[in-house]
Design an enzyme around this catalytic site. Structure first.
Site, short mmCIF file in Angstrom:
data_model
loop_
_atom_site.label_atom_id
_atom_site.label_comp_id
_atom_site.label_asym_id
_atom_site.label_seq_id
_atom_site.Cartn_x
_atom_site.Cartn_y
_atom_site.Cartn_z
N CYS A 207 51.43 22.39 77.94
CA CYS A 207 50.08 21.92 77.53
C CYS A 207 49.64 22.67 76.22
CB CYS A 207 49.23 22.58 78.58
SG CYS A 207 47.41 22.43 78.07
N HIS A 208 49.28 22.05 75.23
CA HIS A 208 48.90 22.71 74.00
C HIS A 208 48.05 21.97 73.02
CE1 HIS A 208 52.01 19.83 72.22
NE2 HIS A 208 51.26 20.08 71.14
N ARG A 209 47.64 20.95 73.47
CA ARG A 209 46.69 20.04 72.50
C ARG A 209 45.43 20.62 72.34
NH1 ARG A 209 48.92 16.77 69.87
NH2 ARG A 209 50.47 16.47 71.62
#
Ligand code: UD1
Ligand code: UDP
Length: 368
Positions: A207-209
């Site tokens: 997860c990095h958005r």
């Protein structure tokens, strides 16, 4: 001999560029020469330099050091790329995807009248709140050659009235790499072996958005949703954590929260590309907001839960290989149950893994 200036800066772009560099070196070294410029957008070794070594591609000739004082990093990149364009006088510039480095390269190419080649053109989420959507639209509209991985991408470009003579369907450059490097991987690297990982039967989570990490409620709901799936499945969650996500978890919830979370998930630093392939191959399924991971899961015939409200890779969802799970705990759990019922079709929608060769050939034919 045509001189290419490749502008990249983020982890997935270094990986994508390996496919083009490899094919130039092996098949086009009499007609194409490549200079690589790394904007330094990603600067931790495990997000940048490590990949050049691991993928056996030369370190960039130029790596920028971005000023912390710039109004926004893209403006600083443009100024510095511009200087290198003047020094190198390339015949064309190649950029990948949709990051700030992509846009910085594109603007510099346009202002210097250098033909711009956009690899991964035409992808759209139709969500203008995403910085990536703005970057890719602006880049597509100033590119001389647009290489789209999918027919949906081609349709998107035509809908925006981009000259069809400049648009090419080439398949996905990431598939070139997945096919090539999955032959090199045999087992986890020593680095990963040191971590006590289950061999199989785990879930891979990334997860990095920005919309997920910079919104406290979204980040919390996602973590709670993934925790719930871990409980339901009794499977370990392997979480190679993006530096942005680590920082945001600590910022919103504190260091103690992150430490507690590491009792629930196996949180590890970003891993190399070969290890990522190995994790994807061995995972039960993937939970991610990464476009790259979603596609690689598909290449390796794994289902994925997408932590977003839309995706550019709509075909994967249409073929029942992924479910749009959003960023709310309950929706993530419901999506997990939905995913269990799906019978995916893993059709060859991303080509045959020879996008790199097609792109080099087309550049030579089109940019004489
Ligand atoms: C960028 C891209 C995104 C892509 C992702 C790949 C844009 C707008 N976004 O997002 O499309 O999916 O790369 O990973 O270009 N950081 C570090 N060390 C690093 C890199 C980043 O600590 O090596 C931290 C910094 O606090 C930085 C933050 O992460 O400010 C965000 O980095 P940035 O490059 O702006 O965006 P990404 O989220 O990585
Ligand atoms: N990746 C990697 N190590 C990791 C996480 C991802 O090598 O710890 C690779 C992954 O295999 C894929 C690419 O990075 O090729 C995806 O990049 P990312 O998720 O950062 O960005 P996105 O694809 O969403 O732009």
């Amino acid at each position: 001999m045509r001189k290419i200036l490749t502008v990249l800066g983020a982890r997935p772009q270094i990986i994508k560029s390996a496919a083009i560099t490899r094919i130039i070196q092996s098949e086009f070294n009499n007609s194409l020469t490549e200079i690589v410029l790394n904007t330094g957008q990603h600067y931790d070794a495990n997000m940048s330099d490590d990949f050049f070594h691991e993928l056996s591609i030369p370190l960039p000739k130029y790596t920028l050091s971005l000023s912390k004082n710039a109004v926004f990093s893209t403006s600083d990149m443009i100024e510095k790329i511009d200087k290198i364009v003047h020094d190198e006088s390339p015949d064309l510039m190649v950029v990948y995807g949709d990051t700030n480095s992509t846009l910085a390269g594109a603007i510099s190419a346009v202002k210097n009248n250098i033909p711009l080649v956009h690899i991964e053109a035409g992808m759209r989420s139709f969500n203008m709140d995403m910085p990536e959507e703005k970057n890719r639209i602006l880049t597509d509209h100033c590119s001389r050659l647009l290489f789209s991985p999918t027919f949906q991408g081609i349709a998107n470009l035509k809908n925006e009235n981009i000259n069809t003579e400049n648009i090419f369907h080439c398949g996905d450059i990431m598939l070139d790499n997945s096919m090539y490097y999955s032959k090199c991987r045999t087992e986890y690297s020593t680095k990963l072996k040191r971590i006590d990982l289950p061999e199989r039967d785990f879930i891979l989570f990334t997860c990095h958005r920005q919309s997920n990490t910079d919104n406290k409620a979204h980040l919390f709901e996602i973590i709670e949703g993934v925790k719930a799936i871990s409980k339901l499945t009794r499977k370990q969650i392997i979480f190679p954590i993006h530096p942005r996500t680590r920082k945001q978890i600590v910022y919103f919830f504190g260091q103690a929260y992150l430490e507690n979370l590491s009792h629930v998930f196996k949180i590890i630093p970003p891993v190399g590309y070969l290890d990522t392939i190995q994790l994807e191959v061995n995972a039960e399924f993937v939970i991610t907001d990464s476009g790259g991971l979603m596609k690689e899961a598909y290449f390796f015939e794994k289902k994925s839960l997408i932590l977003r409200n839309q995706t550019e890779w709509v075909e994967i969802v249409e073929l029942n290989a992924a479910v749009i799970a959003g960023c709310k705990k309950d929706q993530i759990i419901d999506s997990y149950y939905k995913m269990l019922t799906l019978q995916p079709k893993f059709e060859p929608i991303f080509g045959k893994g020879d996008a790199g060769r097609f792109i080099c050939k087309t550049i030579l034919e089109q940019l004489k």
